[in-house]
Write an enzyme that holds these catalytic residues in place. Sequence first.
Site, PDB file in Angstrom:
ATOM      1  N   PRO A 283       0.344  -1.568  -0.255  1.00 59.18           N
ATOM      2  CA  PRO A 283      -0.284   0.004  -0.326  1.00 59.18           C
ATOM      3  C   PRO A 283       0.219   0.866  -0.255  1.00 59.18           C
ATOM      4  O   PRO A 283       1.652   1.482   0.197  1.00 59.18           O
ATOM      5  CB  PRO A 283      -0.720   0.518   1.087  1.00 59.18           C
ATOM      6  N   GLU A 284      -0.333   2.283  -0.655  1.00 50.42           N
ATOM      7  CA  GLU A 284       0.975   3.469  -0.328  1.00 50.42           C
ATOM      8  C   GLU A 284      -0.055   4.611  -0.212  1.00 50.42           C
ATOM      9  O   GLU A 284      -0.416   3.662   0.848  1.00 50.42           O
ATOM     10  CB  GLU A 284       1.267   4.344  -2.062  1.00 50.42           C
TER      11      GLU A 284
ATOM     12  N   ARG B 168      19.650  17.529  -5.157  1.00 58.40           N
ATOM     13  CA  ARG B 168      19.976  15.096  -5.477  1.00 58.40           C
ATOM     14  C   ARG B 168      20.184  15.218  -7.489  1.00 58.40           C
ATOM     15  O   ARG B 168      19.002  15.950  -8.023  1.00 58.40           O
ATOM     16  CB  ARG B 168      17.790  14.810  -5.173  1.00 58.40           C
TER      17      ARG B 168
END
Length: 277
Positions: free
Chosen positions: A2-3, A150
Site C-alpha cells: 500500500p501507498e 539531488r
Amino acid sequence: MPELPEVETVVRGIAPHLKKRRITQVELRRADLRVPFPKGFKERLEGAGITGISRRAKYILIELDTAETLVIHLGMSGSLMFREAPFKKHDHVIFTLDNGKKLIFHDPRRFGLMDLVKDTKTHKLFAHLGVEPLAEGFNSVTLGASLKTRSGPIKTAIMDQKVVVGVGNIYASESLFQAHISPLRKANSLKKSEISALCEGIKNVLELAIKSGGSSIKDFVQSSGKPGYFQHSFEVYGHTNKPCLCAAKHGILKITPLVKKITQQGRATYYCNNCQK
DNA sequence: AGATATTCCTGGAGGC
DNA sequence: TGCCTCCAGGAATATC
C-alpha cells in the site's frame, strides 16, 4: 503493497469501528513481523482505550489513552480487516475490542511492522519523514528545495520519504506521467514550471486514488474486504508496450508511442518517451 | 554525502 | 503435474 491512498483507505475504513472502543485482548500468532514486537506489546495494549485514528506517511496511528500510540505499517502485503475466526494463514495479530469485534492483521510477506511509541514526532520511524503531499506544506517551493541537492533520477527522489511521504512505486510513475516528466531526468534539473506540474500531478493522482478506495493489483483490500478500483485508472503503470494516451491526443503519428517498462533502483518504472521529457 | 545494490518474506505467474 | 525463475504497493542497511 500500500501507498498513501491505500493506507488512507484502510484508516477511513477502520476508524469508525475503533473510535471510543477499548482493546480487551491482543493475540500475537508469531513473535515478529519484519521486526520483533516491542517489549510488553500485548500487556501495554490490553485494556487501552482508543482515542484517535490517523495516518502519517504510510503509517497507521492508533492513539491510546495510555499516552502511547500503536503504529502499524502494512509493508507490501499487509491488511487490516474485521473478521471472525477461523483465522487464516498469515493472520499474525488479532485485536479484540470491547464489543467483541476482532481486527485482524494479515501479512503474507511480513514486511509490515508494529510498534508502540510515546511520541510520534521524535520517534526513529518518523523523525526523518518529509512533508505530507496533501498538506499545505507541499508545494513547488518546498519540493524544489528538496530536489535541488539531488542528482539522482526524479522518480527515485519522489519515492524517497525524506522528500515527500506516501508516494510509492505506482504513484511515482503515474504522477510523472501526469506532469509529462521523464522518470530518468535528474531531480535537480527540473525547471520551476516542471516542479509545479509534478506537485499538481502527485496531488491529483493521490486524491483521485483515495476517492477510488486505492488500487488493488494483487492482494490489496479495503478493511471492508472489497478491492480498490483505482487500478483501472492507471495511465502507464503496468501498461508495458501498450499505446500511450498521448497517441490519441496528438493525432496520427507515424509511429504510435508505446509505454515503456524500465528498471530504476530495482523497481519497475513505466513511462512514455514521447510525452514525458 | 549521496547514489545504488541488496536484503527481508511469501505466493502467484509463466516458461519448460 | 512439477520444478524453476522472476516479480510484486516498502524501506532499512550495506557498499561504493
